[in-house]
Design a protein around this motif. Structure first.
Motif, PDB file in Angstrom:
ATOM      1  N   PRO A  44       2.228  -0.739 -21.381  1.00  0.00           N
ATOM      2  CA  PRO A  44       1.213  -0.940 -20.281  1.00  0.00           C
ATOM      3  C   PRO A  44       1.614   0.062 -18.900  1.00  0.00           C
ATOM      4  CG  PRO A  44       2.640  -2.675 -20.182  1.00  0.00           C
ATOM      5  CD  PRO A  44       2.959  -1.975 -21.589  1.00  0.00           C
ATOM      6  N   ASP A  45       0.440   0.422 -18.552  1.00  0.00           N
ATOM      7  CA  ASP A  45       0.704   1.623 -17.432  1.00  0.00           C
ATOM      8  C   ASP A  45       0.837   0.560 -16.170  1.00  0.00           C
ATOM      9  OD1 ASP A  45       0.629   3.504 -15.702  1.00  0.00           O
ATOM     10  OD2 ASP A  45      -1.213   4.379 -16.159  1.00  0.00           O
ATOM     11  N   LEU A  46       2.019   0.439 -15.414  1.00  0.00           N
ATOM     12  CA  LEU A  46       2.175  -0.447 -14.353  1.00  0.00           C
ATOM     13  C   LEU A  46       1.689   0.249 -13.214  1.00  0.00           C
ATOM     14  CD1 LEU A  46       5.839  -1.797 -15.480  1.00  0.00           C
ATOM     15  CD2 LEU A  46       3.464  -2.960 -15.777  1.00  0.00           C
ATOM     16  N   LEU A  47       1.808   1.593 -13.056  1.00  0.00           N
ATOM     17  CA  LEU A  47       1.366   2.280 -11.796  1.00  0.00           C
ATOM     18  C   LEU A  47      -0.047   1.686 -11.631  1.00  0.00           C
ATOM     19  CD1 LEU A  47       1.876   4.033  -9.355  1.00  0.00           C
ATOM     20  CD2 LEU A  47       1.554   6.077 -11.105  1.00  0.00           C
ATOM     21  N   ALA A  48      -0.827   2.069 -12.883  1.00  0.00           N
ATOM     22  CA  ALA A  48      -2.266   1.718 -12.672  1.00  0.00           C
ATOM     23  C   ALA A  48      -2.637   0.497 -12.171  1.00  0.00           C
ATOM     24  CB  ALA A  48      -3.107   2.074 -14.071  1.00  0.00           C
ATOM     25  N   LEU A  49      -1.840  -0.486 -12.722  1.00  0.00           N
ATOM     26  CA  LEU A  49      -2.086  -1.820 -12.652  1.00  0.00           C
ATOM     27  C   LEU A  49      -1.593  -2.187 -10.943  1.00  0.00           C
ATOM     28  CD1 LEU A  49      -2.523  -5.045 -13.121  1.00  0.00           C
ATOM     29  CD2 LEU A  49       0.229  -4.925 -13.574  1.00  0.00           C
ATOM     30  N   THR A  50      -0.605  -1.507 -10.305  1.00  0.00           N
ATOM     31  CA  THR A  50      -0.488  -1.815  -8.898  1.00  0.00           C
ATOM     32  C   THR A  50      -1.446  -0.732  -8.160  1.00  0.00           C
ATOM     33  OG1 THR A  50       2.057  -1.654  -9.596  1.00  0.00           O
ATOM     34  CG2 THR A  50       1.602  -1.322  -7.637  1.00  0.00           C
ATOM     35  N   LEU A  51      -2.022   0.379  -8.578  1.00  0.00           N
ATOM     36  CA  LEU A  51      -2.810   0.825  -7.851  1.00  0.00           C
ATOM     37  C   LEU A  51      -4.346   0.126  -7.749  1.00  0.00           C
ATOM     38  CD1 LEU A  51      -2.743   4.586  -9.087  1.00  0.00           C
ATOM     39  CD2 LEU A  51      -2.781   3.805  -6.505  1.00  0.00           C
ATOM     40  N   VAL A  52      -4.581  -0.319  -8.940  1.00  0.00           N
ATOM     41  CA  VAL A  52      -5.771  -1.063  -8.729  1.00  0.00           C
ATOM     42  C   VAL A  52      -5.761  -2.319  -7.937  1.00  0.00           C
ATOM     43  CG1 VAL A  52      -7.171  -2.591 -10.036  1.00  0.00           C
ATOM     44  CG2 VAL A  52      -6.856  -0.398 -11.090  1.00  0.00           C
ATOM     45  N   PHE A  53      -4.581  -2.800  -7.845  1.00  0.00           N
ATOM     46  CA  PHE A  53      -4.254  -4.145  -7.092  1.00  0.00           C
ATOM     47  C   PHE A  53      -4.392  -3.774  -5.530  1.00  0.00           C
ATOM     48  CE2 PHE A  53      -1.573  -6.889  -4.409  1.00  0.00           C
ATOM     49  CZ  PHE A  53      -1.975  -8.256  -4.851  1.00  0.00           C
ATOM     50  N   TRP A  54      -3.757  -2.782  -5.219  1.00  0.00           N
ATOM     51  CA  TRP A  54      -3.615  -2.416  -3.689  1.00  0.00           C
ATOM     52  C   TRP A  54      -5.089  -1.711  -3.246  1.00  0.00           C
ATOM     53  CZ3 TRP A  54      -0.972  -5.044  -0.822  1.00  0.00           C
ATOM     54  CH2 TRP A  54       0.253  -5.528  -1.369  1.00  0.00           C
ATOM     55  N   THR A  55      -5.984  -1.217  -4.336  1.00  0.00           N
ATOM     56  CA  THR A  55      -7.064  -0.665  -4.074  1.00  0.00           C
ATOM     57  C   THR A  55      -8.037  -1.739  -3.890  1.00  0.00           C
ATOM     58  OG1 THR A  55      -6.560   1.261  -5.267  1.00  0.00           O
ATOM     59  CG2 THR A  55      -8.835   0.845  -4.867  1.00  0.00           C
ATOM     60  N   VAL A  56      -7.970  -2.797  -4.597  1.00  0.00           N
ATOM     61  CA  VAL A  56      -8.813  -4.113  -4.319  1.00  0.00           C
ATOM     62  C   VAL A  56      -8.419  -4.653  -3.211  1.00  0.00           C
ATOM     63  CG1 VAL A  56      -9.554  -6.360  -5.289  1.00  0.00           C
ATOM     64  CG2 VAL A  56      -9.243  -4.259  -6.787  1.00  0.00           C
ATOM     65  N   HIS A  57      -7.245  -4.886  -2.904  1.00  0.00           N
ATOM     66  CA  HIS A  57      -6.787  -5.867  -1.692  1.00  0.00           C
ATOM     67  C   HIS A  57      -6.708  -4.886  -0.331  1.00  0.00           C
ATOM     68  CE1 HIS A  57      -6.085  -9.659  -3.612  1.00  0.00           C
ATOM     69  NE2 HIS A  57      -5.678  -8.910  -4.724  1.00  0.00           N
ATOM     70  N   GLN A  58      -6.523  -3.584  -0.313  1.00  0.00           N
ATOM     71  CA  GLN A  58      -6.334  -2.795   0.814  1.00  0.00           C
ATOM     72  C   GLN A  58      -7.088  -1.467   0.639  1.00  0.00           C
ATOM     73  OE1 GLN A  58      -4.736  -3.744   3.660  1.00  0.00           O
ATOM     74  NE2 GLN A  58      -4.349  -5.886   2.811  1.00  0.00           N
ATOM     75  N   PRO A  59      -8.406  -1.636   0.347  1.00  0.00           N
ATOM     76  CA  PRO A  59      -9.134  -0.394   0.343  1.00  0.00           C
ATOM     77  C   PRO A  59      -9.068   0.791   1.159  1.00  0.00           C
ATOM     78  CG  PRO A  59     -10.628  -2.004   0.731  1.00  0.00           C
ATOM     79  CD  PRO A  59      -9.149  -2.646   0.636  1.00  0.00           C
ATOM     80  N   ARG A  60      -8.808   0.255   2.462  1.00  0.00           N
ATOM     81  CA  ARG A  60      -8.567   1.260   3.468  1.00  0.00           C
ATOM     82  C   ARG A  60      -7.238   2.053   3.445  1.00  0.00           C
ATOM     83  NH1 ARG A  60     -11.516  -1.583   8.726  1.00  0.00           N
ATOM     84  NH2 ARG A  60     -13.530  -1.692   7.419  1.00  0.00           N
ATOM     85  N   ARG A  61      -6.309   1.679   3.088  1.00  0.00           N
ATOM     86  CA  ARG A  61      -4.971   2.088   3.067  1.00  0.00           C
ATOM     87  C   ARG A  61      -4.707   2.822   1.543  1.00  0.00           C
ATOM     88  NH1 ARG A  61      -1.352  -0.089   6.933  1.00  0.00           N
ATOM     89  NH2 ARG A  61      -2.408  -2.176   7.814  1.00  0.00           N
ATOM     90  N   ILE A  62      -5.023   2.298   0.533  1.00  0.00           N
ATOM     91  CA  ILE A  62      -4.753   2.913  -0.803  1.00  0.00           C
ATOM     92  C   ILE A  62      -6.191   3.132  -1.420  1.00  0.00           C
ATOM     93  CG2 ILE A  62      -3.831   2.559  -2.877  1.00  0.00           C
ATOM     94  CD1 ILE A  62      -1.870   2.585  -0.801  1.00  0.00           C
ATOM     95  N   GLY A  63      -6.577   4.678  -2.133  1.00  0.00           N
ATOM     96  CA  GLY A  63      -7.839   4.806  -2.414  1.00  0.00           C
ATOM     97  C   GLY A  63      -7.550   5.825  -3.428  1.00  0.00           C
ATOM     98  N   VAL A  64      -8.893   6.573  -3.562  1.00  0.00           N
ATOM     99  CA  VAL A  64      -9.051   7.581  -4.547  1.00  0.00           C
ATOM    100  C   VAL A  64      -7.912   8.607  -4.478  1.00  0.00           C
ATOM    101  CG1 VAL A  64     -10.573   9.080  -5.580  1.00  0.00           C
ATOM    102  CG2 VAL A  64     -11.449   6.979  -4.999  1.00  0.00           C
ATOM    103  N   GLY A  65      -7.646   9.264  -3.224  1.00  0.00           N
ATOM    104  CA  GLY A  65      -6.715  10.157  -2.989  1.00  0.00           C
ATOM    105  C   GLY A  65      -5.473   9.913  -3.268  1.00  0.00           C
ATOM    106  N   VAL A  66      -5.013   8.690  -2.911  1.00  0.00           N
ATOM    107  CA  VAL A  66      -3.815   8.310  -3.239  1.00  0.00           C
ATOM    108  C   VAL A  66      -3.567   8.220  -4.951  1.00  0.00           C
ATOM    109  CG1 VAL A  66      -1.919   6.333  -3.186  1.00  0.00           C
ATOM    110  CG2 VAL A  66      -3.181   7.116  -1.033  1.00  0.00           C
ATOM    111  N   ALA A  67      -4.598   7.731  -5.660  1.00  0.00           N
ATOM    112  CA  ALA A  67      -4.596   7.553  -6.802  1.00  0.00           C
ATOM    113  C   ALA A  67      -4.365   9.053  -7.687  1.00  0.00           C
ATOM    114  CB  ALA A  67      -5.791   6.769  -7.403  1.00  0.00           C
ATOM    115  N   PHE A  68      -5.233   9.976  -7.023  1.00  0.00           N
ATOM    116  CA  PHE A  68      -5.043  11.372  -7.622  1.00  0.00           C
ATOM    117  C   PHE A  68      -4.039  12.074  -7.563  1.00  0.00           C
ATOM    118  CE2 PHE A  68      -5.852  15.945  -7.136  1.00  0.00           C
ATOM    119  CZ  PHE A  68      -6.533  15.985  -8.449  1.00  0.00           C
ATOM    120  N   GLY A  69      -3.289  11.919  -6.329  1.00  0.00           N
ATOM    121  CA  GLY A  69      -1.844  12.285  -5.844  1.00  0.00           C
ATOM    122  C   GLY A  69      -0.795  11.686  -7.093  1.00  0.00           C
ATOM    123  N   LEU A  70      -0.762  10.449  -7.203  1.00  0.00           N
ATOM    124  CA  LEU A  70      -0.098   9.833  -7.968  1.00  0.00           C
ATOM    125  C   LEU A  70       0.132   9.908  -9.654  1.00  0.00           C
ATOM    126  CD1 LEU A  70       0.473   6.250  -6.080  1.00  0.00           C
ATOM    127  CD2 LEU A  70       2.049   7.964  -6.187  1.00  0.00           C
TER     128      LEU A  70
END
Length: 176
Positions: A44-70
């Motif tokens: 499993p891709d744990l980073l993808a799981l954590t990214l989706v979690f924080w994107t769902v719960h905190q979309p103003r802090r974690i978004g597409v730009g952070v996902a692209f960089g990671l």
């Protein structure tokens, strides 16, 4: 936003905790790949799981730009085609932002079904990019990774929301 009956009122998310979990999962995933898993297709891709979690719960802090960089960091670490994970994580987080309000109204089983589709799409995009680059076709083990990720969604929800939960013992000094 009106809350469902029985849903707990959460404290604001600490930005240090959000970024700490993302960096911790990134380092943990890198260590796992170097240690014993390698680049196992079923893992499993744990980073993808954590990214989706924080994107769902905190979309103003974690978004597409952070996902692209990671995603670029993971591509460089794995020696994969540059942009493969970045594209998959960006599309996955964009779709997570689109459905984040709706997703939070569901129970954990329906949330798991929704994020399963996001994880399947992300893995399909990675496979498509590799196929266009001339890498081999998919194997059956690749289908297990999104299933593992979706199965870990309830556990990630419990663990990552734990610091935000309020105390269960009400008193006269706290109004909420």
């Amino acid at each position: 936003m009106i809350m469902r009956a029985g849903q707990a009122l959460l404290l604001p998310a600490n930005p240090v905790f959000i970024w700490g979990t993302l960096m911790g999962v990134l380092l943990f995933e890198m260590a796992l790949q170097m240690a014993w898993l390698g680049q196992a297709a079923w893992a499993p891709d744990l980073l993808a799981l954590t990214l989706v979690f924080w994107t769902v719960h905190q979309p103003r802090r974690i978004g597409v730009g952070v996902a692209f960089g990671l995603g670029l960091l993971i591509d460089v670490h794995q020696g994969a085609l540059l942009g493969q994970h970045a594209l998959a994580y960006s599309v996955m987080c964009f779709l997570a932002v689109l459905i984040h309000r709706r997703l939070l109204w569901f129970d954990w089983l329906r949330q798991t079904a929704h994020v399963l589709l996001l994880f399947v799409l992300a893995h399909a995009l990675q496979w498509l990019v590799r196929a266009l680059a001339g890498d081999g076709g998919p194997d059956l083990w690749m289908a297990l990774a999104p299933l593992w990720q979706a199965a870990l969604w309830p556990l990630a929800t419990v663990l990552l929301l734990a610091p935000q939960r309020r105390a269960h013992d009400p008193d006269d000094d706290r109004p909420l």
